[in-house]
Design a protein around this motif. Sequence first.
Motif, short mmCIF file in Angstrom:
data_model
loop_
_atom_site.label_atom_id
_atom_site.label_comp_id
_atom_site.label_asym_id
_atom_site.label_seq_id
_atom_site.Cartn_x
_atom_site.Cartn_y
_atom_site.Cartn_z
N LYS A 147 0.29 -1.21 0.17
CA LYS A 147 -0.36 0.44 0.01
C LYS A 147 0.45 1.25 -0.13
O LYS A 147 1.96 1.40 0.06
N GLY A 148 0.19 2.37 0.28
CA GLY A 148 0.94 3.39 -0.18
C GLY A 148 2.07 3.95 -0.81
O GLY A 148 1.76 3.69 -2.29
N ILE A 149 3.18 4.73 -0.66
CA ILE A 149 4.06 4.94 -1.56
C ILE A 149 4.44 3.68 -2.28
O ILE A 149 4.86 3.57 -3.77
N GLY A 150 4.89 2.26 -1.60
CA GLY A 150 5.27 1.27 -2.15
C GLY A 150 4.13 0.55 -3.01
O GLY A 150 4.75 0.16 -4.07
N ARG A 151 2.84 0.58 -2.97
CA ARG A 151 2.19 0.26 -4.68
C ARG A 151 2.25 1.42 -5.69
O ARG A 151 1.95 0.44 -6.55
N TYR A 152 2.44 2.60 -5.13
CA TYR A 152 2.40 3.89 -6.20
C TYR A 152 3.90 3.37 -7.14
O TYR A 152 3.62 3.33 -7.66
N LEU A 153 4.82 3.25 -6.64
CA LEU A 153 5.79 2.94 -7.10
C LEU A 153 5.91 1.52 -7.72
O LEU A 153 6.82 1.45 -8.77
N ALA A 154 5.22 0.22 -7.42
CA ALA A 154 5.09 -1.20 -8.38
C ALA A 154 4.76 -0.42 -9.42
O ALA A 154 5.13 -0.93 -10.65
N GLU A 155 2.63 0.17 -9.56
CA GLU A 155 2.88 0.63 -10.48
C GLU A 155 3.73 1.25 -11.62
O GLU A 155 3.34 1.33 -12.98
N HIS A 156 4.48 2.63 -11.06
CA HIS A 156 5.02 3.49 -11.81
C HIS A 156 5.66 2.77 -12.72
O HIS A 156 6.07 3.08 -13.48
N TYR A 157 6.50 1.75 -12.10
CA TYR A 157 8.19 1.04 -12.72
C TYR A 157 7.38 0.19 -13.71
O TYR A 157 7.54 -0.66 -13.92
N VAL A 158 6.06 -0.99 -13.15
CA VAL A 158 5.06 -1.88 -14.48
C VAL A 158 5.34 -1.03 -14.45
O VAL A 158 5.28 -1.07 -16.32
N ARG A 159 4.60 0.47 -14.73
CA ARG A 159 3.93 1.28 -16.23
C ARG A 159 5.68 1.65 -17.37
O ARG A 159 5.22 1.77 -18.84
N ARG A 160 6.46 1.30 -16.64
CA ARG A 160 7.71 1.83 -17.22
C ARG A 160 8.48 1.01 -17.89
O ARG A 160 9.58 1.68 -18.80
N GLY A 161 8.01 0.05 -18.12
CA GLY A 161 8.48 -0.93 -18.44
C GLY A 161 9.11 -2.29 -17.34
O GLY A 161 9.89 -3.26 -18.37
N ALA A 162 8.74 -2.30 -16.34
CA ALA A 162 10.60 -3.10 -15.42
C ALA A 162 9.57 -3.93 -14.86
O ALA A 162 8.41 -3.91 -15.66
N GLN A 163 10.27 -5.36 -14.72
CA GLN A 163 10.03 -6.45 -13.33
C GLN A 163 9.58 -6.06 -12.29
O GLN A 163 10.85 -5.78 -11.88
N VAL A 164 8.51 -5.77 -11.74
CA VAL A 164 8.92 -5.47 -10.42
C VAL A 164 8.04 -6.18 -8.86
O VAL A 164 7.29 -7.63 -9.46
N VAL A 165 9.66 -6.90 -8.24
CA VAL A 165 9.10 -7.62 -6.95
C VAL A 165 8.36 -7.05 -5.84
O VAL A 165 9.57 -5.56 -6.08
N GLY A 166 7.59 -7.44 -5.09
CA GLY A 166 7.75 -6.19 -4.23
C GLY A 166 7.15 -7.65 -3.04
O GLY A 166 7.19 -8.41 -3.09
N CYS A 167 7.16 -6.70 -1.95
CA CYS A 167 7.33 -7.45 -0.61
C CYS A 167 6.14 -6.38 0.38
O CYS A 167 6.65 -5.62 1.06
N SER A 168 5.23 -8.03 0.74
CA SER A 168 5.62 -7.10 2.55
C SER A 168 4.83 -8.04 3.26
O SER A 168 5.03 -9.08 3.03
N ARG A 169 4.65 -7.91 4.94
CA ARG A 169 4.12 -9.16 5.53
C ARG A 169 2.74 -9.55 5.20
O ARG A 169 2.68 -10.50 5.38
N SER A 170 2.35 -8.77 4.70
CA SER A 170 0.71 -9.70 3.89
C SER A 170 0.66 -9.07 3.17
O SER A 170 0.36 -8.17 2.16
N GLU A 171 -0.48 -10.45 2.40
CA GLU A 171 -0.61 -10.17 0.52
C GLU A 171 -1.37 -8.48 0.22
O GLU A 171 -2.44 -8.33 1.33
N PRO A 172 -1.32 -8.18 -0.59
CA PRO A 172 -2.36 -6.85 -1.59
C PRO A 172 -3.48 -7.77 -1.71
O PRO A 172 -3.41 -8.03 -2.38
N ASP A 173 -4.47 -6.65 -2.07
CA ASP A 173 -5.86 -6.73 -2.33
C ASP A 173 -5.41 -6.88 -3.74
O ASP A 173 -6.82 -6.41 -4.42
#
Lengths: 233, 107
Positions: A13-39
């Motif tokens: 969530k928050g900045i992390g989610r925004y950055l994940a979406e931002h770098y996917v849009r820019r053509g990157a393969q994005v790996v994210g992590c957090s303590r629980s599953e995203p919705d």
Amino acid sequence: MNDAVVLITGARKGIGRYLAEHYVRRGAQVVGCSRSEPDWSLEHYTHFCVDVTHEADVRKMVTSVHKRFGRLDVLVNNAGIASMNHVLLTPAATAERIFATNVQGVFLLCREAAKVMQRRRYGRIVNISTVAAPLHLEGEALYAASKSAVVTFTQILAREVAAYGITANVVAPTPIETDLIRAVPQEKIDAIINRLAVKRLGRFEDVANVIDFFVRPESDYITGQVITLGGVS
Amino acid sequence: MEITQQAVSRQQVVEIILAALQDVLEGVAPEETPALDENTRLIGRSAVLDSMGLVTLIVETEQRLEADYDIVIMLADDRAMSQTRSPFLSISALADYVMQLVAEQGA
């Protein structure tokens, strides 16, 4: 960012989610992590449920990224926790939790990511600090101290990994409308904004803009730097 | 995320360390790579590496063990640092230490 592999902690969530979406849009393969599953889910995005304070789990995640993609180009250590409280009322357990996530977590991710990055003699690490450190905000002593530690750690890391073609830098955001500041009273937020040169809350885009700059291949001569948002120095 | 571990022989570990060391030395001075064998010293006065080179060798060895044999070990742990006879003294000592850690993991 085509084909670049980007790892973002605290991506649910928050900045992390925004950055994940931002770098996917820019053509990157994005790996994210957090303590629980995203919705939410996204093409070209892979999520790991990992607590960044657990050494073995961090190592397994970075190993999995390396095995799957054969590389790791960018690490953004976004995961962080805050706890606003007067020092005299802060439990020791809170201090331990803050330092475990904000300092130990950053160290573990940097260590494991740099091991993988050094194989290709290329890497970009961006850690997140806060204006609470240079502004010496009351009520945020432990949070700000942990983020000051992130700055010092990053500056020394930058020197230690420079020979491997890895840069390490820090962006220090102002308050942004996220869960992290939702519990902070409005008058406190207003008081912080009044101390900024640019008097507004930060936006996710402001943070992404600095990170974009740090992670560009052309930024190979920029390391150990801190960019603080909002005109705070 | 479970990592399955393959068996590795001491000779294979020695070859991994030698290959990693060769790469590290070539990165520093490609035209002056010395002859390397199990007795090659890694630390001390006659060492072929400086301290940064040793860091790179340790990380490279860890990474190659993981990539080639799915072996995930941490070579520079507190125990390694406190031993009177350093496991980083020579290629032979390092290979012995890797085999010891692998055996402990499998136990």
